[in-house]
Design an enzyme around this catalytic site. Sequence first.
Site, PDB file in Angstrom:
ATOM      1  N   HIS A 301      74.706  33.242  23.871  1.00 24.71           N
ATOM      2  CA  HIS A 301      73.256  33.332  24.148  1.00 24.71           C
ATOM      3  C   HIS A 301      73.049  33.125  25.638  1.00 24.71           C
ATOM      4  O   HIS A 301      73.725  32.332  26.271  1.00 24.71           O
ATOM      5  CB  HIS A 301      72.494  32.255  23.361  1.00 24.71           C
ATOM      6  CG  HIS A 301      71.033  32.563  23.227  1.00 24.71           C
ATOM      7  ND1 HIS A 301      70.132  32.289  24.211  1.00 24.71           N
ATOM      8  CD2 HIS A 301      70.342  33.156  22.223  1.00 24.71           C
ATOM      9  CE1 HIS A 301      68.930  32.681  23.825  1.00 24.71           C
ATOM     10  NE2 HIS A 301      69.020  33.217  22.620  1.00 24.71           N
ATOM     11  N   ASP A 358      71.241  35.043  14.978  1.00 27.24           N
ATOM     12  CA  ASP A 358      71.652  36.208  14.182  1.00 27.24           C
ATOM     13  C   ASP A 358      72.895  35.970  13.351  1.00 27.24           C
ATOM     14  O   ASP A 358      73.255  36.805  12.525  1.00 27.24           O
ATOM     15  CB  ASP A 358      71.891  37.402  15.128  1.00 27.24           C
ATOM     16  CG  ASP A 358      70.588  37.868  15.756  1.00 27.24           C
ATOM     17  OD1 ASP A 358      70.551  38.077  16.967  1.00 27.24           O
ATOM     18  OD2 ASP A 358      69.591  37.991  15.004  1.00 27.24           O
TER      19      ASP A 358
END
Length: 436
Positions: A301, A358
């Site tokens: 991320h 996700d």
Amino acid sequence: MDAKLVLEGKEFEFPVLVGTENEVGIDFTKLRPRTGAIGLDPGFGNTGSCRSTITFINGEKGILRYRGYPIEEVAEAATFEEVCYLLIFGHLPTRGELETFSDQLTHHSMIHESLKKFFDDFPPTAHPMMILSAMVASLSAFYTRAGETEDVDLNIIRLLAKAKTIAAYSFKRSVGQPFVYPRNDLSYTENFLHMLFAVPAEPYNVSPVMDRVLNLLLILHADHEQNCSTATVRVVGSSQANLFAAVSAGIAALWGPLHGGANQRVIEMLGMIRDDGKDYKKYVGKAKDKDDDFRLMGFGHRVYKNFDPRATILKKAADELLGELGIDDPLLEIAKHLEEIALEDEYFLERKLYPNVDFYSGILYRAMGLPTDMYTVMFALGRLPGWIAQWKEMREDPRARISRPRQIYTGEAQRPYVPLDLRVESRSTEPELVKV
Ligand code: SDX
């Protein structure tokens, strides 16, 4: 407090802003007019595009708050409709405000019958994210005053209410089942489940477990400050394009596999590992190999350099949902094992690559009975209030300007035009003509 910059021997001072949580920003609004130089920051990893009061993330500590409320508390106690109201209007709604808001969402759920006809002409292979983006943009053909200020709140309701109907219709079309009209006696999430899974042959009763999980999934995806798709909505909205056009662009940005499209890729990756004899070592090795474009989807991320708090919540919810539904999904075990291996591996630890939102969400969508190409649509539905809130904040910000970044030019210096007859074909530069 000011920041000093020394350029070509000259010293410049720039104001420094400090945010609510002590984030420090150097105000470069006048950098070029004063120094003649620009800042260069591909991917904007070190560049703030705005001041915002909507969502706060601390990537080092794994903190996420909506309008100051910790995601863990909101996820546990709120409904998605409450979170929509909170993000868009800035405060938790009173009972009266929530009832009015919910009633408006219910009574704007239908889409124009002409808009429904658009579905007939998409090829069966059309990805539901493409349909969602196209249909949301098409709303401005039916609500032509979409850009007018006095209609903003009404168009916000229309978009929130109709996007779930469009999403459900694109699922029904993809499985060849008849569209199911919204019902006025159901909540936002119950109505969505009803439109997704009801079939004419038998009555459909919304499962409270599925409704709770859907609320959780949508809440966890509702906003995430200036991510790629939200930044897209702000950029498109900064030209004063209308809300539907700006959100349609955001949906397109979210579709990318490095962003929201990752949730579909995660399940495809876990399936690949299952079918390849659960050869974890092979896939972790591929993810680390610079010559291999394989990535561990659902990992890493730009902001979180610690656990993504949403992934932590979703991992627990996946265990609970599969337990309650009595589903034994091997992909969940593979996901957990992959996480364990990665988080013991120097490559991932050194780069601070942790599971993101996700990584586990697809396991839940799969348990709900959705096909993989609907997962990013679910992400988009959750992110809708965030996109709307950010667009609204930008429109109301007197400092907001049209987005127009600069560049550092590295092309050819000035050179004279060469007439066609004098141009020499050189093998290396000859264009590859497409053989029709
Ligand atoms: C979302 O921004 C948001 O808030 C997004 C989001 C939201 O709610 O809106 O949180 C939703 O988009 C989550 C991210 C979903 N995408 C994925 O899961 C795709 C896989 N992850 C990546 O491709 C990547 O981690 C990104 C895109 C998420 C972040 O990319 P960055 O910040 O540009 O980081 P990078 O590509 O420069 O990676 C840094 C290093 C590189 O190695 P080195 O060059 O330093 O040797 O880490 C490596 C990368 O190769 N790396 C990975 C990896 N992610 C990064 N290596 C293997 N597998 C991965 N998944």
